[in-house]
Motif scaffolding. Structure first.
Motif, short mmCIF file in Angstrom:
data_model
loop_
_atom_site.label_atom_id
_atom_site.label_comp_id
_atom_site.label_asym_id
_atom_site.label_seq_id
_atom_site.Cartn_x
_atom_site.Cartn_y
_atom_site.Cartn_z
N SER A 32 69.31 39.38 66.80
CA SER A 32 68.26 39.44 64.95
C SER A 32 68.10 40.93 65.58
O SER A 32 68.63 41.10 64.17
N ALA A 33 67.08 41.69 65.98
CA ALA A 33 67.31 42.96 66.15
C ALA A 33 68.56 43.61 66.08
O ALA A 33 68.25 45.02 65.70
N CYS A 34 69.62 43.49 66.85
CA CYS A 34 70.95 44.23 66.88
C CYS A 34 71.52 43.37 65.35
O CYS A 34 71.82 44.95 64.77
N GLN A 94 58.93 40.70 66.86
CA GLN A 94 59.24 40.04 66.82
C GLN A 94 58.04 39.76 68.80
O GLN A 94 58.26 38.59 68.90
N ARG A 95 57.83 40.29 69.37
CA ARG A 95 57.37 40.77 70.25
C ARG A 95 55.66 40.58 69.55
O ARG A 95 55.12 39.69 70.65
N ALA A 150 61.58 33.31 70.45
CA ALA A 150 62.65 33.86 71.43
C ALA A 150 63.10 35.78 71.09
O ALA A 150 63.43 35.28 69.71
N LEU A 151 63.09 36.31 71.44
CA LEU A 151 63.53 37.74 71.93
C LEU A 151 64.89 37.88 71.26
O LEU A 151 64.94 38.69 70.32
N SER A 152 65.56 36.68 72.24
CA SER A 152 66.84 37.53 71.74
C SER A 152 68.27 36.12 71.80
O SER A 152 67.78 35.15 72.47
N PRO A 153 67.97 35.44 70.74
CA PRO A 153 68.49 34.39 70.43
C PRO A 153 70.13 34.11 71.31
O PRO A 153 70.67 35.13 71.67
N ALA A 154 70.44 33.59 71.78
CA ALA A 154 72.20 33.18 71.85
C ALA A 154 72.97 33.87 71.42
O ALA A 154 73.25 33.92 70.10
N PRO A 155 74.03 34.43 71.64
CA PRO A 155 74.92 35.60 71.49
C PRO A 155 75.84 34.67 69.88
O PRO A 155 75.59 35.77 69.33
#
Lengths: 261, 107
Positions: free
Chosen positions: A186-188, A229-230, A236-241
């Motif tokens: 989501s950050a990307c 998010q941190r 989760a910081l990075s959800p699944a692609p």
């Protein structure tokens, strides 16, 4: 796999690169065709390709040349797109540390996304440390050749293609093909949405500075989302692609929707 | 831009790019990337690529107006879907161009 000679490792690198070629060739063809449509001579186009050896930066430079952008803006934009090589360089550095300069400089020149990804896996498995740089050289040099030949083919095809084919649209399509997989979380996604919307809003900015402004705003947004998010535990910081991609589609629609007249 | 200016421009980008590639490989152990810059680099592709794509997709009309439902936006949306499903540059390129040509032949 353990390599017993440098030659073995070199050819293993060449073989590892081959499956990546079908993805690279059309990009190279379009780059060559675009350079010719831009009014560059075949020699200048080939010179540009040898000097850059970076497809996305070359496409961006060609698009900015089309818009008559200020030369300094073209240089800065191309280098910002190439900033990822800093990361690759940092990641490869420990594995090249003992090599002499006559190895380091050519190996640096052929550093590319594909050669990096293929080789870093080899380097980190620990077994191929002795001949790892031969493997990298095999992958890097064959990637270089594939790219140069693909662009050259595009350069010689370019003159034959009529304007009614709207081939200028191939530039954003290639960028789109690179953009979608780059949205991994989501950050990307935030970075992409803000970058895109700011670029549209700033389209009329002098010297095409809008592109740089948009990139900086996008990068800032990415960092901000990551920071927020941190701060939230249990998320989760990075959800699944796979999760990020449908959001990207919807966000793309929203982004263009905002701009409807 | 004259031929000479073009070559100088490309030389500048080429040298700059080579320095980026060589940086840490040459100065291993002496250079360190600040942590915030390292994190920021992760967002460079997404923001730059989106900034390159969106303006050239929405600003397609000859009258330089922003258009939502133009052949180009529809072609780009199709291509985005294909890019997401296949992660393949060639298929993305072909589907986007095919939709654009199809819609242009109707209008």
């Amino acid at each position: 796999m353990q390599y017993t000679t440098g030659k073995d490792a070199f050819y293993a690198g060449v073989r590892a690169l081959l499956p990546a070629a079908p993805g690279v060739i059309p990009f190279g063809l379009v780059t060559g065709v675009t350079a010719i449509e831009q009014g560059l001579s075949p020699l200048t186009s080939i010179g540009m390709t040898v000097l850059f050896f970076a497809g996305a930066a070359q496409m961006a430079a060609l698009q900015l040349l089309r818009n008559d952008a200020f030369p300094l803006v073209i240089i800065v934009t191309a280098l910002v797109i190439n900033l990822r090589f800093l990361m690759y360089s940092a990641s490869m550095a420990p594995h090249f540390a003992r090599l002499p300069k006559r190895w380091k400089w050519p190996l640096s020149y052929v550093l590319s996304d594909q050669a990096y990804v293929l080789s870093i896996l080899k380097f980190t498995d620990g077994k191929s440390a002795l001949y790892g740089h031969y493997f990298y050289a095999g992958a890097g040099i064959s990637m270089w050749l594939t790219w140069q030949l693909a662009v050259m083919a595009g350069v010689f095809l370019g003159a034959e293609i009529p304007a009614s084919w709207s081939l200028d649209f191939a530039i954003p399509l290639v960028f789109l093909a690179l953009l979608v997989p780059s949205v991994r979380n989501s950050a990307c996604l935030g970075a992409a949405c803000v970058g895109g919307v700011v670029a549209v809003l700033a389209m009329d900015m002098a010297y095409n500075l809008g592109l740089l402004l948009a990139s900086v705003c996008g990068i800032g947004t990415g960092l901000l989302v990551e920071h927020v998010q941190r701060g939230r535990p249990g998320r989760a910081l990075s959800p699944a692609p796979g999760d990020a991609a449908p959001e990207e589609k919807a966000a793309g629609e929203n982004a263009t929707g905002d701009k409807a007249p | 831009m004259s031929e000479l200016e073009l070559w100088l421009l490309f030389l500048a980008v080429g040298l700059g790019t080579f320095c980026l590639r060589l940086s840490f490989i040459q100065f291993h152990g002496q250079l360190r990337l600040p942590a915030v810059l390292n994190r920021a680099l992760a967002y460079v592709p997404a923001s730059v690529l989106a900034a390159l794509v969106l303006p050239s997709v929405v600003n397609s009309g000859a009258d330089a107006e922003l258009l939502l439902l133009s052949p180009r936006t529809l072609a780009a949306l199709t291509a985005a879907l294909v890019a997401w499903k296949t992660k393949n540059i060639l298929y993305t390129l072909l589907s986007g161009m095919a939709v654009l040509w199809l819609l242009q032949s109707f209008s």
